[in-house]
Design an enzyme around this catalytic site. Sequence first.
Site, PDB file in Angstrom:
ATOM      1  N   ASP A 167       9.055  -5.491  -2.541  1.00 25.05           N
ATOM      2  CA  ASP A 167       7.801  -5.688  -2.246  1.00 25.05           C
ATOM      3  C   ASP A 167       7.822  -6.687  -0.781  1.00 25.05           C
ATOM      4  O   ASP A 167       7.796  -8.274  -0.615  1.00 25.05           O
ATOM      5  CB  ASP A 167       6.841  -6.635  -3.220  1.00 25.05           C
ATOM      6  CG  ASP A 167       5.211  -6.290  -2.538  1.00 25.05           C
ATOM      7  OD1 ASP A 167       5.174  -6.788  -1.527  1.00 25.05           O
ATOM      8  OD2 ASP A 167       4.170  -6.288  -3.195  1.00 25.05           O
ATOM      9  N   ARG A 195      12.703   5.436  -6.425  1.00 27.43           N
ATOM     10  CA  ARG A 195      11.338   6.058  -6.001  1.00 27.43           C
ATOM     11  C   ARG A 195      10.666   5.534  -5.134  1.00 27.43           C
ATOM     12  O   ARG A 195      10.119   6.141  -4.213  1.00 27.43           O
ATOM     13  CB  ARG A 195      10.432   6.059  -8.021  1.00 27.43           C
ATOM     14  CG  ARG A 195      10.689   4.729  -8.136  1.00 27.43           C
ATOM     15  CD  ARG A 195       9.374   5.061  -9.310  1.00 27.43           C
ATOM     16  NE  ARG A 195       9.996   3.702  -9.939  1.00 27.43           N
ATOM     17  CZ  ARG A 195       8.768   3.201 -10.466  1.00 27.43           C
ATOM     18  NH1 ARG A 195       7.443   4.099 -11.364  1.00 27.43           N
ATOM     19  NH2 ARG A 195       8.928   1.874 -10.828  1.00 27.43           N
TER      20      ARG A 195
END
Length: 229
Positions: free
Chosen positions: A134, A209
Site C-alpha cells: 500500500d 494481481r
Amino acid sequence: MTDDVRDAAFYGRRKGKALRAGQADLIAGLLPTLALPLDRPAPEALADLFPHVPAEIRLEIGFGGGEHLVHRAGESPDVGFVGVEPFVNGMAKALAAVRARDLANVRVSDADAVKVLDWLPAASLDRVVLLYPDPWPKKRHFKRRFVGPDNLDRFARVLKPGGAFHFASDIDSYVDWTLFHVRRHPAFRWTATRPDDWRAPWAGWPGTRYEAKALREGRRGNYLSFERA
C-alpha cells in the site's frame, strides 16, 4: 534498534467480503497448522519450522492472495517460505492454493509484519520480499509506508550478510521514497547497474494481481533489489 511507535498499522482493512464455508474452514483448520508460533520464542534454527532443512528461507510481507508466494514455493521446494498477510480474505485464498498444491515448504502469519520481524531470529533469512505494498499516497499517511528507517533496521537484523531485499511498486513516489531510505541505510547496497535492472521483474516472475491492475491502468512496475552488507 528502537521500538516502532505508531498509531496505525501499515496495512489497511483486515477483512473484506464474508468468507465462504470452505474458506472459513481453511482459516479455522489449516491456518493454525501453518501459522508461526508467535506466542512463544522463535526456534534458534528457523529451519525447524519446516519438515525438511531448507536450502534458504525467504519472507514475503503482504502477500495478498498468495500468487507470488505459492508460485515461488512450488518452483523451489528446497526453499522455506514465510508469508505474512493480515487480510483474512487474502490469507484464505493463499491457504486454498497451498492445500491444492500440497506445499510443505510454506509457513504463514496473519499478524502485523512488524511483530513477525521482531520475533524472527537474527540473521535467519536469505531474502525479504515486499511486493506492491500500500503506497499510502497522502503526505499525512507517509508514516504508514512500510519502508522506513525502523523497518530497514529490522530487515538488517533478520537478513544474513549477503541476503537480499526485493521491493516492487508501480507508484513512482513510493519507489523514490524507498530508494531514498534504503540508500541512506548503511546495511544495504542497491545492486542496479543499468535501467533494465529495475524495470524488468526478477527471473521466474509470475506477476501479481496488483501488478496486473497497475498495467491495466497504464502504470509500469519497478523492481528494486538491495543487498545486505
